[in-house]
Design an enzyme around this catalytic site. Structure first.
Site, PDB file in Angstrom:
ATOM      1  N   ASP A   1     104.011 102.899  95.991  1.00 29.47           N
ATOM      2  CA  ASP A   1     103.575 104.145  96.818  1.00 29.47           C
ATOM      3  C   ASP A   1     102.521 103.686  97.886  1.00 29.47           C
ATOM      4  O   ASP A   1     101.910 102.535  98.152  1.00 29.47           O
ATOM      5  CB  ASP A   1     102.951 105.348  95.930  1.00 29.47           C
ATOM      6  N   SER A   2     101.991 104.542  98.714  1.00 26.75           N
ATOM      7  CA  SER A   2     101.281 104.338  99.901  1.00 26.75           C
ATOM      8  C   SER A   2      99.810 104.335  99.212  1.00 26.75           C
ATOM      9  O   SER A   2      98.878 103.798  99.859  1.00 26.75           O
ATOM     10  CB  SER A   2     101.143 105.469 100.908  1.00 26.75           C
TER      11      SER A   2
ATOM     12  N   CYS B   1     107.109 107.603  95.826  1.00 32.64           N
ATOM     13  CA  CYS B   1     106.558 108.186  97.079  1.00 32.64           C
ATOM     14  C   CYS B   1     107.586 109.284  97.742  1.00 32.64           C
ATOM     15  O   CYS B   1     108.816 108.589  97.861  1.00 32.64           O
ATOM     16  CB  CYS B   1     106.344 107.114  98.011  1.00 32.64           C
TER      17      CYS B   1
ATOM     18  N   GLU C   1      92.874 111.133  98.324  1.00 31.12           N
ATOM     19  CA  GLU C   1      92.442 109.697  98.569  1.00 31.12           C
ATOM     20  C   GLU C   1      90.997 109.493  98.816  1.00 31.12           C
ATOM     21  O   GLU C   1      90.486 108.587  98.364  1.00 31.12           O
ATOM     22  CB  GLU C   1      92.920 108.971  99.727  1.00 31.12           C
TER      23      GLU C   1
ATOM     24  N   CYS D   1     105.522 115.664  96.739  1.00 31.00           N
ATOM     25  CA  CYS D   1     104.767 114.478  97.293  1.00 31.00           C
ATOM     26  C   CYS D   1     103.864 114.059  95.879  1.00 31.00           C
ATOM     27  O   CYS D   1     103.239 114.883  95.482  1.00 31.00           O
ATOM     28  CB  CYS D   1     103.740 114.309  98.464  1.00 31.00           C
TER      29      CYS D   1
ATOM     30  N   HIS E   1     101.239 112.460  95.509  1.00 35.26           N
ATOM     31  CA  HIS E   1      99.701 112.617  95.506  1.00 35.26           C
ATOM     32  C   HIS E   1      99.455 113.979  94.998  1.00 35.26           C
ATOM     33  O   HIS E   1      98.436 114.299  94.302  1.00 35.26           O
ATOM     34  CB  HIS E   1      99.254 112.534  96.744  1.00 35.26           C
TER      35      HIS E   1
HETATM   36  N1  DGL Z   1     102.579 109.625  97.550  1.00 35.37           N
HETATM   37  C1  DGL Z   1     103.113 109.793  99.124  1.00 35.37           C
HETATM   38  C2  DGL Z   1     104.331 110.885  98.875  1.00 35.37           C
HETATM   39  O1  DGL Z   1     104.961 111.092  97.843  1.00 35.37           O
HETATM   40  C3  DGL Z   1     102.404 110.007  99.982  1.00 35.37           C
HETATM   41  C4  DGL Z   1     102.718 109.914 101.413  1.00 35.37           C
HETATM   42  C5  DGL Z   1     101.630 109.422 102.439  1.00 35.37           C
HETATM   43  O2  DGL Z   1     100.950 108.647 102.237  1.00 35.37           O
HETATM   44  O3  DGL Z   1     101.306 110.475 103.297  1.00 35.37           O
HETATM   45  O4  DGL Z   1     105.003 111.318  99.918  1.00 35.37           O
END
Ligand code: DGL
Length: 270
Positions: free
Chosen positions: A10-11, A73, A152, A186, A188
């Site tokens: 993931d990011s 992600c 974050e 998402c 997150h």
């Molecule tokens: N967890 C990522 C997602 O599911 C986050 C994306 C992001 O970095 O904006 O979209």
């Protein structure tokens, strides 16, 4: 049987929602997690940049000799679509399909909402797949760009006033839509599960994309007879592209486990 680790990407912190579920349903599996924390958020970037970042991160995981990649992600899953595993020697799965399947089986009145990153909503990925699986469904999507930076930065407690204010504003997009199911598209966003649940007065089926993706990964490994044969609790190794400490601290808060093996990778080396 395959004793190699599962790769998760993931990011940033969002992918831990999939890791948490993997630890619960597949406790014997080793996990290698890659979080591109040096370049988070992905969701406000263009598709070609997201594709390039995703390629670098997935190449990195493949070099760690993982047996599969779980793209935890929503943004990358949406942008790559069916090309998610293209050119790879190992199976890859994203969050999209398992999450939409869970949403269509949860809804009773067929009014489904989605909250996700701007890139995900713009891709139309969740909407198209919902229409394919349930053509009569009404679908409303809302981009929530402030959620990823809030998470974050550790603003995910259910009583966090700042995040509650932002969430109330975003969720007002569903007023009058009579949704009974809301996709947290998402990964997150499940860190905000309790906060969103309380704002929506515990009335909605909230679909956790991290959890559904982990269930999808389990199904894939079972189907291909690739579960590990270890009779021990699996280990976890984390790689990030920015400072290790912040990630380890917030990750522990969310996972409820010590993140003892976190290594920083230079973006230039990807
Ligand atoms: N967890 C990522 C997602 O599911 C986050 C994306 C992001 O970095 O904006 O979209």
């Amino acid at each position: 049987m395959d004793n190699r680790p599962i790769g998760v990407f993931d990011s940033g912190l969002g992918g831990l929602t999939a890791v948490r579920e993997l630890r619960r349903i597949l406790p014997g599996e080793d996990i290698i997690f890659f979080g591109d924390t040096g370049r988070v958020p992905y969701g406000s970037r263009s598709p070609h940049i997201i594709k390039e970042y995703a390629k670098q991160c997935m190449d990195f995981l493949e070099k760690q000799d993982v047996k599969m990649i779980l793209v935890a992600c929503g943004t990358v899953s949406s942008v790559l679509g069916e090309k998610i595993g293209e050119g790879r020697k190992i199976p890859c799965i994203g969050v999209l399909e398992p999450t939409v399947k869970a949403a269509v089986s949860a809804t009773k009145n067929k009014n489904i909402g989605l909250i996700a990153t701007m890139a995900t909503v713009a891709s139309g990925s969740y909407e198209k797949l919902t229409a394919k699986l349930m053509p009569e469904a009404n679908f409303t999507g809302k981009g929530c760009p402030l959620f990823v930076p809030l998470v974050e930065n550790g603003y995910f407690a259910s009583d966090c006033e700042v995040t509650r204010l932002v969430a109330k504003d975003y969720l007002s997009a569903f007023e009058g839509k009579d949704i009974d199911t809301l996709i947290l598209g998402c990964t997150h966003y499940p860190l905000l599960y309790n906060l969103i649940d309380s704002i929506t007065e515990y009335k909605l089926n909230l679909i956790d994309s991290g959890k559904e993706a982990a269930l999808g990964a389990k199904a894939l490994l079972e189907e291909r007879d690739m579960l590990s044969g270890w009779r021990k609790i699996g280990g976890m190794k984390f790689f990030v592209t920015d400072k290790e400490e912040g990630f380890a601290k917030l990750g522990k808060e969310f996972l409820g486990e010590e993140l003892s093996d976190v290594t920083r990778v230079e973006i230039e080396e990807l």
